[in-house]
Design a protein around this motif. Structure first.
Motif, PDB file in Angstrom:
ATOM      1  N   GLN A 129      -5.290   4.912   0.130  1.00 52.83           N
ATOM      2  CA  GLN A 129      -5.249   4.930   1.513  1.00 52.83           C
ATOM      3  C   GLN A 129      -6.625   4.201   2.092  1.00 52.83           C
ATOM      4  O   GLN A 129      -6.511   3.555   2.987  1.00 52.83           O
ATOM      5  CB  GLN A 129      -5.085   6.194   2.183  1.00 52.83           C
ATOM      6  CG  GLN A 129      -4.531   6.114   3.610  1.00 52.83           C
ATOM      7  CD  GLN A 129      -4.251   7.577   4.143  1.00 52.83           C
ATOM      8  OE1 GLN A 129      -4.804   8.334   3.335  1.00 52.83           O
ATOM      9  NE2 GLN A 129      -3.603   7.348   5.356  1.00 52.83           N
ATOM     10  N   SER A 130      -7.622   4.752   1.636  1.00 56.08           N
ATOM     11  CA  SER A 130      -9.082   4.199   2.181  1.00 56.08           C
ATOM     12  C   SER A 130      -9.177   2.833   1.870  1.00 56.08           C
ATOM     13  O   SER A 130      -9.767   1.978   2.841  1.00 56.08           O
ATOM     14  CB  SER A 130     -10.019   5.012   1.232  1.00 56.08           C
ATOM     15  OG  SER A 130     -10.071   6.281   1.820  1.00 56.08           O
TER      16      SER A 130
ATOM     17  N   ALA B  52      -7.290  -3.557   5.905  1.00 54.46           N
ATOM     18  CA  ALA B  52      -6.663  -3.921   7.010  1.00 54.46           C
ATOM     19  C   ALA B  52      -7.594  -4.125   7.987  1.00 54.46           C
ATOM     20  O   ALA B  52      -7.399  -5.064   8.905  1.00 54.46           O
ATOM     21  CB  ALA B  52      -5.616  -2.563   7.383  1.00 54.46           C
ATOM     22  N   TYR B  53      -8.733  -3.339   8.139  1.00 56.32           N
ATOM     23  CA  TYR B  53      -9.652  -3.494   9.270  1.00 56.32           C
ATOM     24  C   TYR B  53     -10.292  -4.921   8.916  1.00 56.32           C
ATOM     25  O   TYR B  53     -10.825  -5.601   9.957  1.00 56.32           O
ATOM     26  CB  TYR B  53     -10.651  -2.421   9.325  1.00 56.32           C
ATOM     27  CG  TYR B  53     -11.781  -2.583  10.035  1.00 56.32           C
ATOM     28  CD1 TYR B  53     -11.622  -2.152  11.541  1.00 56.32           C
ATOM     29  CD2 TYR B  53     -12.862  -3.021   9.772  1.00 56.32           C
ATOM     30  CE1 TYR B  53     -12.424  -2.645  12.469  1.00 56.32           C
ATOM     31  CE2 TYR B  53     -14.140  -3.239  10.480  1.00 56.32           C
ATOM     32  CZ  TYR B  53     -13.916  -3.009  12.165  1.00 56.32           C
ATOM     33  OH  TYR B  53     -14.999  -3.145  12.751  1.00 56.32           O
TER      34      TYR B  53
ATOM     35  N   ALA C 138       0.714  -1.098   0.050  1.00 54.12           N
ATOM     36  CA  ALA C 138       0.057  -0.092  -0.001  1.00 54.12           C
ATOM     37  C   ALA C 138       0.955   1.208   0.014  1.00 54.12           C
ATOM     38  O   ALA C 138       0.496   2.253  -0.816  1.00 54.12           O
ATOM     39  CB  ALA C 138      -0.892   0.020   1.154  1.00 54.12           C
ATOM     40  N   ALA C 139       2.047   1.209   0.819  1.00 51.81           N
ATOM     41  CA  ALA C 139       3.010   2.401   0.710  1.00 51.81           C
ATOM     42  C   ALA C 139       3.560   2.549  -0.742  1.00 51.81           C
ATOM     43  O   ALA C 139       3.704   3.723  -1.241  1.00 51.81           O
ATOM     44  CB  ALA C 139       4.034   2.208   1.719  1.00 51.81           C
ATOM     45  N   GLU C 140       3.913   1.527  -1.246  1.00 52.77           N
ATOM     46  CA  GLU C 140       4.281   1.818  -2.485  1.00 52.77           C
ATOM     47  C   GLU C 140       3.534   2.190  -3.771  1.00 52.77           C
ATOM     48  O   GLU C 140       3.692   3.083  -4.179  1.00 52.77           O
ATOM     49  CB  GLU C 140       5.022   0.227  -3.034  1.00 52.77           C
ATOM     50  CG  GLU C 140       6.044  -0.198  -2.441  1.00 52.77           C
ATOM     51  CD  GLU C 140       6.671  -1.547  -3.000  1.00 52.77           C
ATOM     52  OE1 GLU C 140       5.956  -2.261  -3.506  1.00 52.77           O
ATOM     53  OE2 GLU C 140       7.542  -1.951  -2.311  1.00 52.77           O
ATOM     54  N   LYS C 141       2.137   1.798  -3.604  1.00 54.63           N
ATOM     55  CA  LYS C 141       1.129   2.525  -4.433  1.00 54.63           C
ATOM     56  C   LYS C 141       1.005   3.815  -4.104  1.00 54.63           C
ATOM     57  O   LYS C 141       0.629   4.744  -4.770  1.00 54.63           O
ATOM     58  CB  LYS C 141      -0.148   1.539  -4.163  1.00 54.63           C
ATOM     59  CG  LYS C 141      -0.154   0.391  -4.925  1.00 54.63           C
ATOM     60  CD  LYS C 141      -1.625  -0.120  -4.663  1.00 54.63           C
ATOM     61  CE  LYS C 141      -1.762  -1.663  -4.857  1.00 54.63           C
ATOM     62  NZ  LYS C 141      -3.129  -2.460  -4.625  1.00 54.63           N
ATOM     63  N   LEU C 142       1.045   4.137  -2.794  1.00 55.75           N
ATOM     64  CA  LEU C 142       0.718   5.542  -2.214  1.00 55.75           C
ATOM     65  C   LEU C 142       1.677   6.551  -2.665  1.00 55.75           C
ATOM     66  O   LEU C 142       1.546   7.540  -3.292  1.00 55.75           O
ATOM     67  CB  LEU C 142       0.599   5.493  -0.868  1.00 55.75           C
ATOM     68  CG  LEU C 142      -0.019   6.771  -0.099  1.00 55.75           C
ATOM     69  CD1 LEU C 142      -1.283   6.820  -0.496  1.00 55.75           C
ATOM     70  CD2 LEU C 142       0.002   6.700   1.384  1.00 55.75           C
ATOM     71  N   PHE C 143       3.134   5.989  -2.775  1.00 54.07           N
ATOM     72  CA  PHE C 143       4.216   6.822  -3.194  1.00 54.07           C
ATOM     73  C   PHE C 143       3.740   7.011  -4.769  1.00 54.07           C
ATOM     74  O   PHE C 143       4.466   8.036  -5.256  1.00 54.07           O
ATOM     75  CB  PHE C 143       5.351   6.353  -2.872  1.00 54.07           C
ATOM     76  CG  PHE C 143       5.793   6.500  -1.370  1.00 54.07           C
ATOM     77  CD1 PHE C 143       5.675   7.582  -0.735  1.00 54.07           C
ATOM     78  CD2 PHE C 143       6.295   5.344  -0.686  1.00 54.07           C
ATOM     79  CE1 PHE C 143       5.952   7.730   0.386  1.00 54.07           C
ATOM     80  CE2 PHE C 143       6.784   5.359   0.620  1.00 54.07           C
ATOM     81  CZ  PHE C 143       6.296   6.572   1.302  1.00 54.07           C
ATOM     82  N   GLY C 144       3.477   6.129  -5.557  1.00 52.74           N
ATOM     83  CA  GLY C 144       3.434   6.152  -6.658  1.00 52.74           C
ATOM     84  C   GLY C 144       1.964   7.071  -7.423  1.00 52.74           C
ATOM     85  O   GLY C 144       1.867   6.911  -8.544  1.00 52.74           O
TER      86      GLY C 144
ATOM     87  N   ASP D 278      -6.610  12.910  -5.048  1.00 54.01           N
ATOM     88  CA  ASP D 278      -7.767  11.640  -5.048  1.00 54.01           C
ATOM     89  C   ASP D 278      -7.342  10.406  -5.254  1.00 54.01           C
ATOM     90  O   ASP D 278      -8.006   9.397  -4.368  1.00 54.01           O
ATOM     91  CB  ASP D 278      -8.761  12.073  -6.262  1.00 54.01           C
ATOM     92  CG  ASP D 278      -9.496  13.398  -5.969  1.00 54.01           C
ATOM     93  OD1 ASP D 278      -9.538  13.912  -4.984  1.00 54.01           O
ATOM     94  OD2 ASP D 278     -10.139  13.831  -7.046  1.00 54.01           O
ATOM     95  N   LYS D 279      -6.263   9.839  -5.975  1.00 57.96           N
ATOM     96  CA  LYS D 279      -6.026   8.439  -6.037  1.00 57.96           C
ATOM     97  C   LYS D 279      -5.285   8.180  -4.706  1.00 57.96           C
ATOM     98  O   LYS D 279      -5.317   7.138  -4.296  1.00 57.96           O
ATOM     99  CB  LYS D 279      -5.053   8.441  -7.110  1.00 57.96           C
ATOM    100  CG  LYS D 279      -4.673   6.913  -7.258  1.00 57.96           C
ATOM    101  CD  LYS D 279      -5.704   6.002  -7.997  1.00 57.96           C
ATOM    102  CE  LYS D 279      -5.078   4.956  -8.463  1.00 57.96           C
ATOM    103  NZ  LYS D 279      -6.023   3.961  -8.576  1.00 57.96           N
TER     104      LYS D 279
END
Length: 112
Positions: A68-69, A75-76, A51-57, A62-63
């Protein structure tokens, strides 16, 4: 007098056997719980890293919010499923640990 000593010795031996059987059950149960926790931790770390890798990319805010959502939702859900599974493992451990003592407690209940 000798008969009483033999009775005491037999009770002691029986109690030792119950304790050893119970300890073996607890040992196996705790080991399976530890394996489950390690597997969940590894899976959770891998999902967080992905998820962190996707977030940095992410190219737009909005993306990034969407990534993150999605991660928090998964995760929940994973945490709730794992908590349920752990609860079942602990309940099974308690039941299996108690089993060797059921017959002894039943005998005590009958004699009273």
């Amino acid at each position: 007098m000798l008969q009483n000593f033999d009775d005491i010795q037999k009770v002691g031996k029986d109690n030792l056997e119950l304790a050893v059987k119970s300890f073996g059950t607890v040992s196996k149960g705790v080991q399976s719980i530890a394996v489950e926790v390690a597997d969940y931790s590894k899976k959770s770390f891998e999902e967080g890293t992905a998820a962190a890798e996707k977030l940095f990319g992410a190219k737009t805010l909005d993306k990034a919010v969407e990534i993150q959502s999605d991660y928090f939702k998964s995760a929940y859900e994973s945490f709730v499923a794992q908590a349920t599974k752990m609860g079942e493992l602990y309940a099974d451990l308690a039941k299996e640990t108690y089993k060797p003592y059921e017959s002894v407690l039943a005998k005590v209940a009958v004699t009273k």
